[in-house]
Design an enzyme around this catalytic site. Structure first.
Site, PDB file in Angstrom:
ATOM      1  N   ALA A  48       0.789  -1.236   0.000  1.00  0.00           N
ATOM      2  CA  ALA A  48       0.000   0.000   0.000  1.00  0.00           C
ATOM      3  C   ALA A  48       0.822   1.287   0.000  1.00  0.00           C
ATOM      4  O   ALA A  48       0.323   2.334  -0.411  1.00  0.00           O
ATOM      5  CB  ALA A  48      -0.927   0.005   1.213  1.00  0.00           C
ATOM      6  N   ALA A  49       2.061   1.248   0.503  1.00  0.00           N
ATOM      7  CA  ALA A  49       2.847   2.484   0.631  1.00  0.00           C
ATOM      8  C   ALA A  49       3.058   3.134  -0.738  1.00  0.00           C
ATOM      9  O   ALA A  49       3.232   2.433  -1.729  1.00  0.00           O
ATOM     10  CB  ALA A  49       4.200   2.165   1.275  1.00  0.00           C
ATOM     11  N   ASP A  51       4.396  -8.960   5.324  1.00  0.00           N
ATOM     12  CA  ASP A  51       4.677  -9.432   3.966  1.00  0.00           C
ATOM     13  C   ASP A  51       3.405 -10.063   3.403  1.00  0.00           C
ATOM     14  O   ASP A  51       2.879 -11.030   3.961  1.00  0.00           O
ATOM     15  CB  ASP A  51       5.806 -10.457   4.030  1.00  0.00           C
ATOM     16  CG  ASP A  51       6.224 -10.977   2.659  1.00  0.00           C
ATOM     17  OD1 ASP A  51       5.492 -10.740   1.675  1.00  0.00           O
ATOM     18  OD2 ASP A  51       7.276 -11.631   2.580  1.00  0.00           O
ATOM     19  N   CYS A  63       2.683  -0.780 -12.332  1.00  0.00           N
ATOM     20  CA  CYS A  63       3.046   0.405 -13.129  1.00  0.00           C
ATOM     21  C   CYS A  63       4.102  -0.012 -14.155  1.00  0.00           C
ATOM     22  O   CYS A  63       5.084   0.675 -14.380  1.00  0.00           O
ATOM     23  CB  CYS A  63       3.519   1.553 -12.253  1.00  0.00           C
ATOM     24  SG  CYS A  63       4.844   1.146 -11.111  1.00  0.00           S
TER      25      CYS A  63
END
Length: 437
Positions: free
Chosen positions: A259-260, A308, A380
């Site tokens: 999520a970071a 993790d 991405c």
């Protein structure tokens, strides 16, 4: 190559060459190096340092081609950093607004800051020879050198995209626009744009992005109206699609994996204020601090977990999720225009390792999803082996996994939406939506 300490005294060009050395010789990220250097310079000098170092990284193959013609022997050991100083000089002369006189003089004067007092003459001779020969004005008919990409990546793009390669290369080497996501829990987009107009700032309203504002004037984001109050987040248009494609429902239990720094977590909570639970998970404790900081600024309260995603027994409470967003670790080849160092920090072997990690995460997280639940896979990247091939193979292995098309033309053999760099001004991104039957 061993790490070289930051020059004891600050100097614009010496510090820029140090950043290039750290990235290209030591494998450090530009974010870390820039942060270390920019603490000792003012905003104007910091903007110059960023523009020049990122420019060198975008043009590196051509700059190195010129260097090989003008430098008799490669510099070694502690002197190697002076090659990066010379590359910086080349870039200033060939591609920047810096006057050639200043580019040569100031770059030569920076050599002693890098321990190169005895090599000032060499740096001066190479730069003056470069300027005198006008080598940079001669046409260079080499697509690979002109692409600004490493050979392995250029070949992969060419193999995968063929006729689109030139456009992808051009967009990859462009300067990324600044996208904002208005926090609809705080104010409307119309109220936010009115505040921008009061400060004389220009913007566009992009199509198909109900929360987005695209800035057309660059500046310090933290100086924009409402930053401290959490009126907006900085988030590319492609990344803003994640929460919409996930479509969280009231009362649902959501897991945001990897999520970071929390951009997608915040958007999920803005889209659906009545969530049952939103868990933001990441394995990097340092980056999780940024999630907490961003959520506090935006006014959101997800459950932030350090863990993790590939080892859920250490953090999962056993309750299945309605929806899972897997923003998988990837090559980041879709966001090179935003992070020019990525092209030189990745290599072909990394892709194989990343594909294996992505497969493990898909297999591990799938059992955590409720029957009838949705998993949104995102990267991405623009490389098919991380994207369409990955999801197609997962569908073939799992009878209980069905494709929920984002685009009408999707098939299990060609699943998901691949966004290429520059498409509708967005970063390169991939999404595929799977439902557990």
């Amino acid at each position: 190559m061993s790490d070289t300490p930051l020059p004891r005294q600050k100097n614009l060009r010496a510090d820029s060459a140090w950043i290039l050395y750290q990235i290209l010789e030591c494998g450090r990220s530009s974010r870390d190096c820039l942060a270390q250097v920019q603490r000792r310079h003012g905003p104007r000098d910091n903007a110059w340092i960023q523009e020049m170092t990122m420019g060198v990284l975008r043009r590196l193959p051509v700059l190195q081609y010129w260097l090989r013609q003008l430098l008799d022997k490669p510099l070694k050991g502690k002197k190697k950093i002076l090659e990066h100083l010379i590359l910086l000089g080349f870039y200033q002369i060939a591609f920047s607004r810096v006057s050639p006189h200043a580019a040569v003089g100031e770059t030569v004067n920076a050599a002693p800051y890098l321990g190169g007092v005895s090599l000032k003459g060499l740096v001066n001779a190479v730069l003056r020879n470069f300027q005198r020969s006008e080598i940079h004005l001669q046409p260079l008919n080499d697509e690979l050198l002109n692409s600004g990409l490493p050979k392995w990546l250029y070949k992969q793009i060419l193999a995968c995209y063929n006729e689109q390669t030139a456009e992808i290369v051009e967009q990859t080497n462009s300067v990324a626009p600044i996208w904002l996501r208005v926090n609809r829990r705080q104010l409307s987009r119309e109220e936010f744009t009115a505040a921008l107009e009061q400060q004389g700032l220009t913007y566009q309203i992009p199509e198909h992005h109900p929360d987005a504002v695209l800035l057309t004037s660059r500046g310090d984001v933290q100086a924009l109206p409402g930053f401290a109050k959490g009126w907006f987040a900085v988030q590319d248009g492609a990344a803003q699609l994640a929460a919409h494609y996930l479509a969280p429902g009231a009362g649902e239990r959501i897991l945001d994996c990897c999520a970071a720094p929390g951009g997608k977590t915040g958007h999920i909570m803005e889209l659906q204020p009545a969530l049952g639970a939103c868990i933001a998970l990441d394995s990097d404790e340092h980056r999780l601090k940024r999630v907490t900081e961003n959520m506090q600024r935006l006014g959101h309260q997800p459950t932030v977990l350090h863990g993790d995603a590939g080892q859920p027994t250490a953090w999962w409470d056993g309750k299945p999720f309605d929806r899972i967003l897997l923003d998988a670790p990837c090559s980041a080849t879709g966001v090179i225009r935003r992070h020019a160092d990525i092209r030189w920090l990745r290599n072909a072997k990394d892709i194989e390792q990343l594909v294996a990690i992505q497969q493990t995460l898909l297999e591990t997280l799938w059992p955590l999803l409720k029957s009838g639940g949705t998993l949104l896979y995102a990267t991405c990247s623009i490389l098919p082996q991380e994207n369409r091939q990955q999801i197609s193979q997962f569908l073939a292995r799992h009878n209980d996994a069905q494709l929920d098309p984002i685009l009408p033309e999707e098939t299990p053999e060609k699943p998901g939406r691949q966004i290429l760099p520059g498409e509708q001004q967005m970063d390169g991104f991939y999404y595929a939506r799977l439902v557990k039957s």
